[in-house]
Enzyme design. Sequence first.
Site, short mmCIF file in Angstrom:
data_model
loop_
_atom_site.label_atom_id
_atom_site.label_comp_id
_atom_site.label_asym_id
_atom_site.label_seq_id
_atom_site.Cartn_x
_atom_site.Cartn_y
_atom_site.Cartn_z
CE LYS A 1 -53.25 -33.09 12.59
NZ LYS A 1 -51.93 -33.37 13.17
CB SER B 1 -55.08 -24.41 14.62
OG SER B 1 -55.51 -24.94 13.38
#
Length: 292
Positions: free
Chosen positions: A36, A257
């Site tokens: 991110k 994830s």
Amino acid sequence: MRLSDNVGNTPLIPITLGSLTVWGKAEFMNPGGSVKDRMATYILNNAEKNNLIKKGDTLCEATSGNTGIAFAMLAAERGYNIKIIMPSNMSEERKSMMKFYGAELIQVEEGDFDGAIEMRNDLCKIKGWFNCNQFHNQLNVKAHYNNTGIEIIKQWKNTIKPDAFILGTGTGGTLMGCGKRLKEHWNGMKIIAVEPAESAVMSGNQPGLHGIQGIGDGSKFLVDMNFVDEIKTVKTICAKTIAKYLALKKGLFVGISAGANVKAAFEWLRDNDKTNAITILCDRGERYLSCL
């Protein structure tokens, strides 16, 4: 040079299992510890270039964690205030990291990403805060089309092309941006979306609570389903098991994830009689110690 000038250029690491190889883009090596960082830096650089924000202004974002950490890091670096809105069931480590960067946290009910997004939009409109808008911002896609995808192509030294790009989706920005760039370069490459089995929205089911933080946020958001060749689901317990395996057997201390991505990638290769897939190792594992 600023810290954020070092976002990107992460290595592509091979993870082998017999004759199968999953190539993981090591995004945990970014300054803020996750993929991110790329999107957040791209959005703020664009806002600064277009004079949409100035030092002392307030940024606001709804997030499951990593985006909040990235924007909080950048806010500290560049002199902005930062308000983060997130569901209360995200890991305590992620919350603590954001607070340590100086972010103010506003928590909504467990799993309520739609509520977090609505609150962000309302507060930005009322108070004049800058809406980072990761879930509906095409700059999110462009960050990976113009950067991450190009890096992977340059790093690919194999004589054979990769069979698939396999990745979990939160906003969908990485899947769409990076996937588009890779598919343009390697015609015929498959794009495989990964989502939690407990919240398989892309598969046509209802949103639900799960433990694969960062993906399966309750909506397709930026994902164009016509671009996706296949959807794979992964149970939370399986994602956690693979995350532990990667630390114990490969020395890769990554998040849940990433465990889901790697599991889905190896399963897809096995089931389709293919040998090479690319995925993203989204973040560092220490922000999930209380969950693992």
